[in-house]
Design a protein around this motif. Sequence first.
Motif, PDB file in Angstrom:
ATOM      1  N   PRO A   1      14.565  50.880  82.238  1.00  0.00           N
ATOM      2  CA  PRO A   1      15.939  51.109  82.703  1.00  0.00           C
ATOM      3  C   PRO A   1      16.841  51.607  81.587  1.00  0.00           C
ATOM      4  N   GLY A   2      17.577  52.654  81.852  1.00  0.00           N
ATOM      5  CA  GLY A   2      18.506  53.210  80.876  1.00  0.00           C
ATOM      6  C   GLY A   2      17.894  54.158  79.885  1.00  0.00           C
ATOM      7  N   ALA A   3      16.588  54.457  80.022  1.00  0.00           N
ATOM      8  CA  ALA A   3      15.932  55.337  79.055  1.00  0.00           C
ATOM      9  C   ALA A   3      16.160  56.811  79.351  1.00  0.00           C
ATOM     10  N   GLU A   4      16.769  57.123  80.483  1.00  0.00           N
ATOM     11  CA  GLU A   4      17.020  58.528  80.822  1.00  0.00           C
ATOM     12  C   GLU A   4      17.850  59.195  79.725  1.00  0.00           C
ATOM     13  N   PRO A   5      17.650  60.504  79.490  1.00  0.00           N
ATOM     14  CA  PRO A   5      18.341  61.194  78.389  1.00  0.00           C
ATOM     15  C   PRO A   5      19.860  61.125  78.469  1.00  0.00           C
ATOM     16  N   THR A   6      20.420  61.126  79.658  1.00  0.00           N
ATOM     17  CA  THR A   6      21.851  60.873  79.849  1.00  0.00           C
ATOM     18  C   THR A   6      21.991  59.921  81.038  1.00  0.00           C
ATOM     19  N   ASN A   7      23.213  59.468  81.263  1.00  0.00           N
ATOM     20  CA  ASN A   7      23.454  58.533  82.372  1.00  0.00           C
ATOM     21  C   ASN A   7      23.899  59.235  83.654  1.00  0.00           C
ATOM     22  N   TRP A   8      23.728  60.553  83.736  1.00  0.00           N
ATOM     23  CA  TRP A   8      24.254  61.304  84.881  1.00  0.00           C
ATOM     24  C   TRP A   8      23.645  60.833  86.199  1.00  0.00           C
TER      25      TRP A   8
ATOM     26  N   GLY B   1       5.347  62.327  79.542  1.00  0.00           N
ATOM     27  CA  GLY B   1       6.194  61.290  78.969  1.00  0.00           C
ATOM     28  C   GLY B   1       7.621  61.714  78.754  1.00  0.00           C
ATOM     29  N   GLU B   2       8.027  62.866  79.298  1.00  0.00           N
ATOM     30  CA  GLU B   2       9.407  63.325  79.170  1.00  0.00           C
ATOM     31  C   GLU B   2      10.067  63.389  80.546  1.00  0.00           C
ATOM     32  N   TYR B   3      11.393  63.499  80.508  1.00  0.00           N
ATOM     33  CA  TYR B   3      12.197  63.575  81.730  1.00  0.00           C
ATOM     34  C   TYR B   3      12.639  65.013  81.984  1.00  0.00           C
TER      35      TYR B   3
ATOM     36  N   LYS C   1       6.541  78.037  79.292  1.00  0.00           N
ATOM     37  CA  LYS C   1       7.682  77.901  80.192  1.00  0.00           C
ATOM     38  C   LYS C   1       8.328  76.516  80.105  1.00  0.00           C
ATOM     39  N   ARG C   2       7.969  75.740  79.102  1.00  0.00           N
ATOM     40  CA  ARG C   2       8.561  74.404  78.983  1.00  0.00           C
ATOM     41  C   ARG C   2      10.083  74.492  78.912  1.00  0.00           C
ATOM     42  N   ASP C   3      10.591  75.478  78.187  1.00  0.00           N
ATOM     43  CA  ASP C   3      12.035  75.601  77.983  1.00  0.00           C
ATOM     44  C   ASP C   3      12.730  76.327  79.138  1.00  0.00           C
ATOM     45  N   TRP C   4      11.997  76.617  80.212  1.00  0.00           N
ATOM     46  CA  TRP C   4      12.632  77.212  81.394  1.00  0.00           C
ATOM     47  C   TRP C   4      13.393  76.151  82.194  1.00  0.00           C
ATOM     48  N   TYR C   5      13.129  74.889  81.885  1.00  0.00           N
ATOM     49  CA  TYR C   5      13.797  73.775  82.562  1.00  0.00           C
ATOM     50  C   TYR C   5      14.336  72.820  81.508  1.00  0.00           C
ATOM     51  N   TRP C   6      15.077  71.811  81.949  1.00  0.00           N
ATOM     52  CA  TRP C   6      15.702  70.875  81.030  1.00  0.00           C
ATOM     53  C   TRP C   6      14.794  69.654  80.839  1.00  0.00           C
ATOM     54  N   TRP C   7      13.932  69.719  79.835  1.00  0.00           N
ATOM     55  CA  TRP C   7      13.051  68.614  79.490  1.00  0.00           C
ATOM     56  C   TRP C   7      13.625  67.875  78.279  1.00  0.00           C
ATOM     57  N   ARG C   8      13.648  66.558  78.350  1.00  0.00           N
ATOM     58  CA  ARG C   8      14.141  65.759  77.234  1.00  0.00           C
ATOM     59  C   ARG C   8      13.336  64.460  77.138  1.00  0.00           C
ATOM     60  N   PRO C   9      13.151  63.947  75.908  1.00  0.00           N
ATOM     61  CA  PRO C   9      12.485  62.652  75.744  1.00  0.00           C
ATOM     62  C   PRO C   9      13.416  61.509  76.149  1.00  0.00           C
ATOM     63  N   ALA C  10      12.854  60.317  76.246  1.00  0.00           N
ATOM     64  CA  ALA C  10      13.671  59.133  76.501  1.00  0.00           C
ATOM     65  C   ALA C  10      14.696  58.975  75.381  1.00  0.00           C
ATOM     66  N   ARG C  11      15.824  58.390  75.730  1.00  0.00           N
ATOM     67  CA  ARG C  11      16.897  58.290  74.735  1.00  0.00           C
ATOM     68  C   ARG C  11      16.573  57.272  73.639  1.00  0.00           C
TER      69      ARG C  11
ATOM     70  N   VAL D   1      26.035  71.955  75.783  1.00  0.00           N
ATOM     71  CA  VAL D   1      24.934  71.587  74.891  1.00  0.00           C
ATOM     72  C   VAL D   1      25.473  71.517  73.459  1.00  0.00           C
ATOM     73  N   ASP D   2      25.129  70.442  72.737  1.00  0.00           N
ATOM     74  CA  ASP D   2      25.601  70.358  71.360  1.00  0.00           C
ATOM     75  C   ASP D   2      24.681  71.173  70.444  1.00  0.00           C
ATOM     76  N   ALA D   3      24.987  71.189  69.169  1.00  0.00           N
ATOM     77  CA  ALA D   3      24.264  72.035  68.220  1.00  0.00           C
ATOM     78  C   ALA D   3      22.783  71.702  68.138  1.00  0.00           C
ATOM     79  N   ASP D   4      22.428  70.472  68.482  1.00  0.00           N
ATOM     80  CA  ASP D   4      21.028  70.051  68.432  1.00  0.00           C
ATOM     81  C   ASP D   4      20.353  70.115  69.801  1.00  0.00           C
ATOM     82  N   GLY D   5      21.040  70.748  70.776  1.00  0.00           N
ATOM     83  CA  GLY D   5      20.469  70.837  72.112  1.00  0.00           C
ATOM     84  C   GLY D   5      20.667  69.607  72.953  1.00  0.00           C
ATOM     85  N   GLY D   6      21.523  68.698  72.496  1.00  0.00           N
ATOM     86  CA  GLY D   6      21.731  67.444  73.208  1.00  0.00           C
ATOM     87  C   GLY D   6      22.729  67.571  74.348  1.00  0.00           C
ATOM     88  N   LEU D   7      22.631  66.673  75.310  1.00  0.00           N
ATOM     89  CA  LEU D   7      23.533  66.587  76.458  1.00  0.00           C
ATOM     90  C   LEU D   7      24.220  65.230  76.400  1.00  0.00           C
TER      91      LEU D   7
END
Length: 575
Positions: free
Chosen positions: A145-152, A168-170, A127-137, A220-226
Amino acid sequence: MTFTVDDAPWWTGAVVYQIYPRSFQDSDGDGVGDLRGVLRRVDHLAELGVDVVWFSPLYRSPQDDNGYDISDYQDVDPLFGTLDDLDEVVAALHARGIKVVMDLVVNHTSDEHPWFVESRASVDSPKRDWYWWRPARDGMEPGTPGAEPTNWASFFSGPAWELDEATGEYYLHLFSRKQPDLNWENPEVREAVYAMMRWWLDRGVDGFRMDVINLVSKVVDADGGLADGPVTHGALGDGTAQYTNGPRLHEYLQEMHREVFEGRRDGLLLVGETPGATVDDAVLLTDPARRELDMVFTFEHVGLDHGPGGKFDPVPLDLRDLKAVLGRWQAGLAERGWNSLYWDNHDQPRVVSRFGDDGAHRRDSATMLATVLHLHRGTPYVYQGEELGMTNAHLTSFDEYRDIESVRWAAEQRALGHVPDERLLAGLAAMSRDNARTPVQWDATAHAGFTTGTPWLPVNPNHVEVNAEAERADPRSVFHHYRRLVALRHEDPVVRLGDFTMLLPDDPHVYAFERSLDGSRLLVVGNFTGDERTVELGEGWHDASLVLGNLAEPSAVVAGRVTLRPWEAWVRRAA
């Protein structure tokens, strides 16, 4: 398509009543409203004449956001009772001809929902992909500070990403950190949601109000990025363009319609809460031919008094702006789609305090505002206590507030130290969601008859004068005026389906419009001020008959001119 008297859906002539269960009626003395309490008050709803009750969330929840953080979609939180209690409430409402709509909160769950518990257990969880998990940017160290996947930024202050130390993911949370966003890109998520919805319909509910439903599709871009959003303050950005009315929203809603509602559509009501939706968006969402939603909640008119600092920096309403916005929505949905009409709900301050006069003119301004709203084309929504003319709470200290949005905003602003406390408190007193959440005022006794215990949020002190018992005894009360408005919508096809024409668009004080259908015409006027106002309405209305007025002696139209008393409203029919 334009609805006719013969083919219009039932909800075009209906009025919906919203219950915020925590604050409606307590039955067991714990200070929190519950389902057994609702059972005590079903006759109040029947007397008011409403057609639908919409329940804010009753589901199991840690109550981080007062139930909008759900840990089990298919059970009732013990705070409110049991599934059997809910079945009894639904049966009691159905016996009185009142339908039941459940709040559907599926942009996010609680972080205590089993889906999320399993999702965060391991990066390899099914179920990992049931939510929006992303590594640090960009390979940054998680937690810096600023390591969040986006600045939202989150709607509830701070970043919209929370670091999970174990993996270790957000994870993404557009609201509270305890409200992780579901990943609707995953078809398993959507099917789990649809199965839950079918379960509730099978149980006997009559539809759903869908919380922030237009946020479920992210860009979402082609690589799953936000992508980042433009920076708005500090290092945080506005990500709304990346998740509001996203690219797959209509696909998801049409799929939901096929999977959940096909074959049992008659008699159901589907309304979407859609922050940021435009008129064009609403036409697509509510066009019957597209089979998505019946109507949506627009936020545009309730943002008109937000100042440059946001909702907690209120400015006086310019009535011309209100007329421009509501008039545009009336015109935009005239041929396709349908409007939801509301002033109050669990997220908005009390309208009589916001746009009216909650002092000496409370009764007249409350009934004027109700008249103007209910005579528009659309389905009116009455929020609990609105039919009594309940006012803002007028809280005076930070520690009196309970709402997570208010508490977090105040803490953030006080930490920054740029705005004096008295100004922050003024913003909270005007706009906090707690204003709508004080207990319903049933009578003049201790705690307004809401509870025998200590209420979770203090009862408004004005309950001694403003309460259902007193209103019921006064034939000219706000309550009885609402009853007449509900009955008028049931009885008059012009109110239900008539065309809408805005009058006096540039008048800063008087709201006036015409409704017409098959040669029958209604004129509606409302004075939004505490002073007399004279306006020219045209010769055609001098002998119009009074349909409904909020004052004992309504003003007359003489030679096309009328002088309206403070906060006066009426409806007249052309001869």
